[in-house]
Structures are given as C-alpha cells and as structure tokens.
Enzyme design. Sequence first.
Site, PDB file in Angstrom:
ATOM      1  N   HIS A 145       2.283   8.786   0.693  1.00 18.05           N
ATOM      2  CA  HIS A 145       1.014   8.594  -0.016  1.00 18.05           C
ATOM      3  C   HIS A 145       0.691   9.914  -0.714  1.00 18.05           C
ATOM      4  O   HIS A 145      -0.387  10.480  -0.567  1.00 18.05           O
ATOM      5  CB  HIS A 145      -0.100   8.169   0.946  1.00 18.05           C
ATOM      6  CG  HIS A 145      -0.874   7.003   0.433  1.00 18.05           C
ATOM      7  ND1 HIS A 145      -2.244   6.918   0.479  1.00 18.05           N
ATOM      8  CD2 HIS A 145      -0.472   5.861  -0.185  1.00 18.05           C
ATOM      9  CE1 HIS A 145      -2.650   5.779  -0.054  1.00 18.05           C
ATOM     10  NE2 HIS A 145      -1.588   5.118  -0.459  1.00 18.05           N
ATOM     11  N   ASP A 199       1.124  -7.647   4.625  1.00 20.16           N
ATOM     12  CA  ASP A 199      -0.085  -6.878   4.330  1.00 20.16           C
ATOM     13  C   ASP A 199      -0.189  -6.645   2.827  1.00 20.16           C
ATOM     14  O   ASP A 199       0.801  -6.671   2.103  1.00 20.16           O
ATOM     15  CB  ASP A 199      -0.099  -5.556   5.098  1.00 20.16           C
ATOM     16  CG  ASP A 199       0.663  -4.457   4.392  1.00 20.16           C
ATOM     17  OD1 ASP A 199       1.879  -4.624   4.213  1.00 20.16           O
ATOM     18  OD2 ASP A 199       0.058  -3.445   4.027  1.00 20.16           O
ATOM     19  N   GLU A 258      -6.145  -2.528  -4.864  1.00 21.20           N
ATOM     20  CA  GLU A 258      -5.488  -2.090  -3.635  1.00 21.20           C
ATOM     21  C   GLU A 258      -6.518  -1.785  -2.563  1.00 21.20           C
ATOM     22  O   GLU A 258      -6.347  -0.869  -1.754  1.00 21.20           O
ATOM     23  CB  GLU A 258      -4.568  -0.898  -3.908  1.00 21.20           C
ATOM     24  CG  GLU A 258      -3.365  -1.275  -4.764  1.00 21.20           C
ATOM     25  CD  GLU A 258      -2.358  -0.148  -4.941  1.00 21.20           C
ATOM     26  OE1 GLU A 258      -2.450   0.869  -4.220  1.00 21.20           O
ATOM     27  OE2 GLU A 258      -1.474  -0.272  -5.817  1.00 21.20           O
ATOM     28  N   HIS A 305       7.506   2.509  -7.748  1.00 25.80           N
ATOM     29  CA  HIS A 305       7.015   2.441  -6.374  1.00 25.80           C
ATOM     30  C   HIS A 305       7.362   1.109  -5.713  1.00 25.80           C
ATOM     31  O   HIS A 305       7.694   1.059  -4.529  1.00 25.80           O
ATOM     32  CB  HIS A 305       5.499   2.660  -6.362  1.00 25.80           C
ATOM     33  CG  HIS A 305       4.924   2.861  -4.997  1.00 25.80           C
ATOM     34  ND1 HIS A 305       5.037   4.051  -4.310  1.00 25.80           N
ATOM     35  CD2 HIS A 305       4.230   2.026  -4.179  1.00 25.80           C
ATOM     36  CE1 HIS A 305       4.435   3.939  -3.138  1.00 25.80           C
ATOM     37  NE2 HIS A 305       3.940   2.720  -3.032  1.00 25.80           N
TER      38      HIS A 305
END
Length: 730
Positions: free
Chosen positions: A90, A263, A307, A44
């Site tokens: 997602h 972010d 996360e 990922h």
Amino acid sequence: MIVNEQLAIDHGLKKDEYKKICDLLKRVPNITELGIFSAMWNEHCSYKSSRFHLKNLPTKGKNVIQGPGENAGVIDIGDDDAIVFKIESHNHPSFIEPYQGAATGVGGIMRDVFTMGARPIANLNSIHFGSPQHKKTKNLLRGVVHGIGGYGNCMGVPTIAGQTSFDESYNGNILVNAMTLGHVKKDKIFYSKAAGLGKPVIYVGSKTGRDGIHGASMASASFDDKIEEKKPTVQVGDPFTEKLLLEACLELMAGDSIIAIQDMGAAGLTSSSIEMASKGNLGIEINLSKVPCREANMSPYEIMLSESQERMLIVLENGKEEMAKKIFDKWNLDFAVIGQTTKSKKIELYFNEEKVADIPVNTLVENSPMYDRKWKKAKLPKRIKVDKEQFKTLKVKNVLNKILSNPNVCSKEWIWQQYDHTVMGDTIQKPGGDAGVVRVHGTNKAVAASVDSSAVYCWAHPLSGGKQIVCESWRNLISVGAKPIAITNCLNFGSPENEENMGEFVECVQGLGEASAYLEFPVVSGNVSFYNQTKDIGIKPTPAIGGVGLIKDYQNMVTMDLKEADNILLVIGKTEGHLDQSLFARDILNEKNGPPPEINLFNEKNNGETILKLINKKFIKSAHDVSLGGIITALSKMCIKGKKGATLKKSNYLINQFEYLFGEDQGRYIIEISKDDLENATKILQENSVHFDELGLVNEDGLIIDDKTKVSIDDLIKSHTNWLTNYMEN
C-alpha cells in the site's frame, strides 16, 4: 461524457490499449465501461508487465493447498489445520496520506485472509522510508506506524514481527507492505470462484462512498508535482466495522450457504465481481441502484470504482438470503441482494432501470494486456580493493557503536511497542527476534513468520539479491526452530517502462525463483508494486519476502538471547570476510561499490536443516542468523537480549579482524551450546559436512573482543536502543 482516446489516456490507458478495447467491444465504450477497463487493465490489477515472468516461480509443494491466484496462499500444517497468508503493498496511498494509507493496507490484507475462512492470528509489516535527514521522513514514519497500530490493535490481531529500513531512494516513495496470517480448518476454506446460475449476489459491509476512486490506477503510476491532489484517491478505513465484518463472515461461513466470496479491495466492486465471474466462467448481472451508498447522487462509474473499505461480495445458495441477512443485521452491517449469476459470461450493470455496462468477462481478464518488456541484464560488479592500511586508524569499539546505532540495525522497539503484539494470548516470540511466533490455539504447534528485504544487495546485483532475500527468510525461520514451508512476496520496483528497472525486476524474480526451488520453499501468494518513483527517480529494487514455517512442538522454539555463562558459541558456515556491499563498507569506509556476498544454495539448505536437527535434539540454547553488520553485530544483539556477555577466541583472526567481525558472508548462524552437549553437537555437524568455527564463550561481564577491546552490556544496549527514540522524540 464523450469517451475518446484522450479520456482513455487520462484514465491511465495507452493508445493501443484503448484501440484494443474498442476492437474487443466492436464499439466505443461508455464512461462506466471505460472506468472498468482502466481499473482491470492497470498494472496493479492486471500484472501486465510482470505476469510473463511470475509464471516461472515455483508455486507447488507437498504442504501447498492453494498457490497464487486466490485471495491468499494456503498451506497444510497437519491435523486438518491450515495457515492462510499473504503480503501486499500500500505504497502510494501511504506516501500521500500515511495514517490512512497504512491503516487500510492492514485492513485490506486482513480481509484477503478472512475472505478465505481463516481467522487472522498475526500481522507483520515491511516498511521503508527515506533518509532520516529528509524533511518528510519523520512525519511519514510516525503516520505509518500509527496507522498500522491503529487498525491492527482495534481488530485484536497481534503484530508479531516486521522490518523497517531507511534509504535515500525512498525519499520520494515510501514502501508499506502488510502481511497477515490466518488459521482455518482444511474443510472450511472458501474460494472466490462463482458457480451455478441464478444464484444471488450479495453486498455486505460498509456503505459505498467516493473515497478511493481510482486508487488502483493511482497505484499504477509514478508520482509527479501534483501529489497532494491525489489525497481523495486514498481510502478511509474503519477497523471497528472490519471487526464486525470479520465476525459476521465467519459466522456465515460456519454454515453451508456460501458458494463464493471475494473482498472488495483494489478497484472495489469492479474487480470483485469480475474475478468471481471469470473464475466461474459465467456472467454476473448487478443492479447498481441497490448498492448501499453513503453519499447522494453517486453515479454508476463512482459506485463501480469506489474503494470504500470493509466491503465483501458473496454468491449465496438460493433461499439462504434471509438467514444471511439476519446475521449481518445482528452485526449492524449493510446487506443487499444486488444481482445474480447468469450464463451470459458478461458483466451487465443496470442503474435506474437502464443498462449502463455490458462487457464480456474475458475481454477484461483473459484478453487483458501482457507485456514482455525490454530489459537490461545487470553486470556483476568487480570486487572492491580495500586499503587495509586504513583499518589501523579504526577502533573496533567505535565501529561497533556506529554499526549498532545505524538506523537500519538499531532497535525498532519505539515502533513495535505501539503495536499490540500479545493480544489473543498466543504470541510466544514477540517482535525483535529472528521471527515472530504464535501458537496455533489449543494445540502444541506454533507458526513462525518473518518478513525480510535487502534493497542494497538487489541494487548491486539483482540476481544475487533475489536469492539472498529468500535465504535470509529461510535462516530467520530456522533460527527460531521452525521448518520453513512457504513464502509470499511483495515485489517493489520502479517503472517497468525503464529497461534498467525492468531488468532489476526480471533478475530479482529469477534469483528468488532459483532459491525458492532449491530450498523447497514455494511461493504461494504475492503482489507486484511498480511505478515506485517520483518523476524519473525510482527506488532501489525492494522485493520483500514473507516466510512462514512450522514448529511441531512450541516447546522446541529457540530465541536469540544468550542463556548461561561458559556455554560455547559456534559460528555455523564459513567466514571469509566479504565486505563488499556490507554495512561496514558503506558506513565506515564510505564505499558503495562491489558485488553482494555470494549465495551457495547447497550450504544454505544443508546448514539450515542440520541446525534444525540440533534444535530438535535440544542441543541449541540460543541462535541467531548472521546478516547485516556481520558476526559481531549478530553476537551483540544476542548479548543485549540475554543481558550476557561473550569472550571471543583470539585465534579467529586468521583474516583481518574487521573482515572477520563485520563481513557479511551468507549462510551463517551463531549458536549457543552447553559444554556437555558440544561433542554430540559437533559430531552431527561433521556428519552433515557443515563448516563451523568456535567463536568463544558466554560470560557475565560484557563483550570481550580482544585484549584491548571490551564493551559493557550497558554500552551495547545504549548503542542499540537509543537512536530511533531520540530521532522520533527530539
């Protein structure tokens, strides 16, 4: 905890990868360091199976300000305005926990956009579910739609377009791809490259919890029988906090205090700090004891791999800390100086005055694995031999009714009515058209965006399918009057360790690249999602393409609804009646073999550019591209939108009627032109060597296909609109 080979395997690393880590460090990593490597080296985050092939995609163009490698791509739309956009997956979280998985997918992609200084102006999505008959499909669909709407609506960002499909290959792995566009002035774009030594590293946003730990690693593995156990790895979102974070960040960005900003998405504080350090070719030192935590006794391992959502990492200019703190205090957000930039070129972590990690940045990024995996080339299937005698038993009206009510064709209004598509007041073409369109606030410009995929074509022949989906995106933008500028892609595939799956990926990327290069439609951002499979059953290859285009004057925008009786309908592009891999072949003939329709890139580009010429001369009253279901399906949607009918010319049926009506030849559009403009319009088409046929006339009565076949507008509406509502509410 003792770190060994088995523990590394439990973290998703391979044996040789663990050995490489030990060799790079010249020692065995501790548990925190192992967690960091497992996060940064997973599929990922590292793109270790895809980087080798992605590097061949066309990423440059005259409008491209920023291509792949940043939080999102950036394109120039003139007058010092720029559009920032990206699509991301997602998938795994949304299958495990559909509401939160989808919601945090939307939240994450919006953060990617406003991290670069852009205010989000539009959301889109591409969502794919299993067979409607599968026991989980309805609840997964409901949860995902509520999650997308719940987050986007609370953020005050309109959802302007999307795509929803159903296929049994998604029974064990749904796909949720979220896309966001933002608007920024060219001189206020922010990047994630840290610079300068001794600069304060700032944590802002929500507190850190234990949600989402190993989320990135979970997204880099196949599902098994223990799916329920993975729920703690799904992040929990709070859109109201994200709204505060958005406003606080944009307020801080109005000044000159930010050096870099990133972010905390996949792998949280780990990836954000390492990416900033790597791009800046420097080190970062962090005191984890200063990280705001919402749960007691969190370990360094948990803090680094959490996360938790709605968090940012910022490198500030010295002396700007108090000013920045006042802004985030005003917005009721956490603010903490947790570290500084260093010349060490290492990530150095401290906790309770003890050093808990010491890793050279290049071992995590430049030295991460990159695999040129084995793959199998797909053969182009042979054309199917259709027994046309069976057509004699079919009635066009019945076939059309079945096609219009097919789950992949029918109206998705039940879905998009749950999204606020008009908030902000700039949406000028809502969901249900070829592309969503938003005005650039305070200007005459508008931005069009669409999201498309075609798993069936890519499954039948990945190279052709990859080309087709880029062309479909191109046509959707052309159909609303937008000049296509650039794309973002979300590449959803099964395990790269399977040679057939890897072959599908490689050839889809090749096709995508060929079409993008020819159409001058570069790829500026994207995402790869592998391991979309349960046990050994993978999804059909599903590259989703988000296309963005510019309408210089929004008054030139075109819609698909038929406008006026007696106007002429033209089909642009040649119709040869390609039924292989068509919805007609699969749904009516029960035939799933054969190649997808051929892509002619010259015709795609020439047809599209010529249609834009006609639009800019205001000759085109309505337009719609011809795709799934063929000419008659496209025309039916135009009738439904405009509540008008159409009378087809009988001379069209030089080939078999069913081939003409339902074939899925590419590069085609239906356009509506007034009789007064017909001569001038056809002259331009002829001058540009564009093939066209007269399809028929607009009427007020219904869809008249031949002497025996007339379908009322009410019946068209009923066929197209009822299926999804009945499915979800009964």
